[in-house]
Structure formats: structure tokens, C-alpha cells
Design a protein around this motif. Sequence first.
Motif, PDB file in Angstrom:
ATOM      1  N   LYS A  52     -41.967 -84.703   3.007  1.00 11.70           N
ATOM      2  CA  LYS A  52     -42.182 -85.772   2.023  1.00 11.70           C
ATOM      3  C   LYS A  52     -41.282 -86.972   2.314  1.00 11.70           C
ATOM      4  O   LYS A  52     -41.723 -88.120   2.230  1.00 11.70           O
ATOM      5  CB  LYS A  52     -41.926 -85.239   0.610  1.00 11.70           C
ATOM      6  N   ILE A  53     -40.046 -86.725   2.676  1.00 13.16           N
ATOM      7  CA  ILE A  53     -39.113 -87.812   3.015  1.00 13.16           C
ATOM      8  C   ILE A  53     -39.635 -88.584   4.222  1.00 13.16           C
ATOM      9  O   ILE A  53     -39.636 -89.814   4.237  1.00 13.16           O
ATOM     10  CB  ILE A  53     -37.694 -87.265   3.271  1.00 13.16           C
ATOM     11  N   ARG A  54     -40.097 -87.862   5.236  1.00 10.27           N
ATOM     12  CA  ARG A  54     -40.643 -88.498   6.435  1.00 10.27           C
ATOM     13  C   ARG A  54     -41.873 -89.346   6.080  1.00 10.27           C
ATOM     14  O   ARG A  54     -41.999 -90.491   6.522  1.00 10.27           O
ATOM     15  CB  ARG A  54     -40.980 -87.443   7.484  1.00 10.27           C
ATOM     16  N   GLU A  55     -42.786 -88.792   5.256  1.00 11.55           N
ATOM     17  CA  GLU A  55     -43.986 -89.527   4.863  1.00 11.55           C
ATOM     18  C   GLU A  55     -43.630 -90.811   4.108  1.00 11.55           C
ATOM     19  O   GLU A  55     -44.191 -91.873   4.384  1.00 11.55           O
ATOM     20  CB  GLU A  55     -44.874 -88.651   3.977  1.00 11.55           C
ATOM     21  N   LEU A  56     -42.713 -90.706   3.162  1.00  8.44           N
ATOM     22  CA  LEU A  56     -42.313 -91.882   2.393  1.00  8.44           C
ATOM     23  C   LEU A  56     -41.593 -92.913   3.266  1.00  8.44           C
ATOM     24  O   LEU A  56     -41.777 -94.117   3.092  1.00  8.44           O
ATOM     25  CB  LEU A  56     -41.428 -91.475   1.215  1.00  8.44           C
ATOM     26  N   SER A  57     -40.793 -92.442   4.208  1.00 11.92           N
ATOM     27  CA  SER A  57     -40.085 -93.355   5.117  1.00 11.92           C
ATOM     28  C   SER A  57     -41.075 -94.103   6.002  1.00 11.92           C
ATOM     29  O   SER A  57     -40.928 -95.311   6.227  1.00 11.92           O
ATOM     30  CB  SER A  57     -39.087 -92.583   5.980  1.00 11.92           C
ATOM     31  N   ALA A  61     -41.833 -98.086   6.026  1.00  8.59           N
ATOM     32  CA  ALA A  61     -41.787 -98.874   7.264  1.00  8.59           C
ATOM     33  C   ALA A  61     -43.093 -99.635   7.462  1.00  8.59           C
ATOM     34  O   ALA A  61     -43.081-100.802   7.866  1.00  8.59           O
ATOM     35  CB  ALA A  61     -41.505 -97.965   8.457  1.00  8.59           C
ATOM     36  N   ASP A  62     -44.220 -98.988   7.164  1.00 11.01           N
ATOM     37  CA  ASP A  62     -45.525 -99.653   7.279  1.00 11.01           C
ATOM     38  C   ASP A  62     -45.616-100.838   6.330  1.00 11.01           C
ATOM     39  O   ASP A  62     -46.097-101.905   6.702  1.00 11.01           O
ATOM     40  CB  ASP A  62     -46.665 -98.672   6.993  1.00 11.01           C
ATOM     41  N   ILE A  63     -45.144-100.660   5.110  1.00 11.24           N
ATOM     42  CA  ILE A  63     -45.178-101.747   4.129  1.00 11.24           C
ATOM     43  C   ILE A  63     -44.280-102.896   4.578  1.00 11.24           C
ATOM     44  O   ILE A  63     -44.655-104.063   4.476  1.00 11.24           O
ATOM     45  CB  ILE A  63     -44.776-101.225   2.733  1.00 11.24           C
ATOM     46  N   ALA A  64     -43.107-102.575   5.101  1.00 11.97           N
ATOM     47  CA  ALA A  64     -42.189-103.611   5.586  1.00 11.97           C
ATOM     48  C   ALA A  64     -42.829-104.393   6.725  1.00 11.97           C
ATOM     49  O   ALA A  64     -42.703-105.622   6.801  1.00 11.97           O
ATOM     50  CB  ALA A  64     -40.870-102.991   6.027  1.00 11.97           C
TER      51      ALA A  64
END
Length: 84
Positions: A52-57, A61-64
Motif C-alpha cells: 500500500k505504501i508503494r502504491e501510494l508513493s 509521484a505520478d500526480i507530481a
Amino acid sequence: FIDRDPTHFRLILQYLRDQTVVFPANITFLKECLIESQYYQIDTLAGQLQTKIRELSEKKADIATLIKVSENLHFESRSVVPLH
């Protein structure tokens, strides 16, 4: 006697009860829960938290990246001089 922060114990206890958890979208909280799950040696929960941490990270990053591209396009469109 367990001397740990009760803030994260709710998620740990929820997992221990029925092996399901609704993860919040708060990376800091999830990382703290990961530390707790490792302390209690609950490897399956730790693995789910890491995923979950990896997915959110990755999502963050995609949003940034999208924001940066959008800002660049906005800047470039303001720099273009229209031809008359």
C-alpha cells in the motif's frame, strides 16, 4: 504488558481480528503502522502495508509529474506569441 503507542494499535487489532484492514491514504501513518507490524512480527500485515505504501508513493509521484507537465504547458502557452 505491551508498552507501544495506542495510535496504531487499532489497525493492528483490526487485522488480528479478521485479517482485513481498510488502509487510510496517509503514507506517514502507514509507515508508522509498518513499524508496529514488524515489532509484533505480523509479516502478512507488514507485506500488505509495504504494498500500500508503494502504491501510494507511486500515485503521489505520478500526480507530481502531471502537475509539473501541466505547469510547463501553461508556461509555454503563455510564452507563445500569437501570429496575426
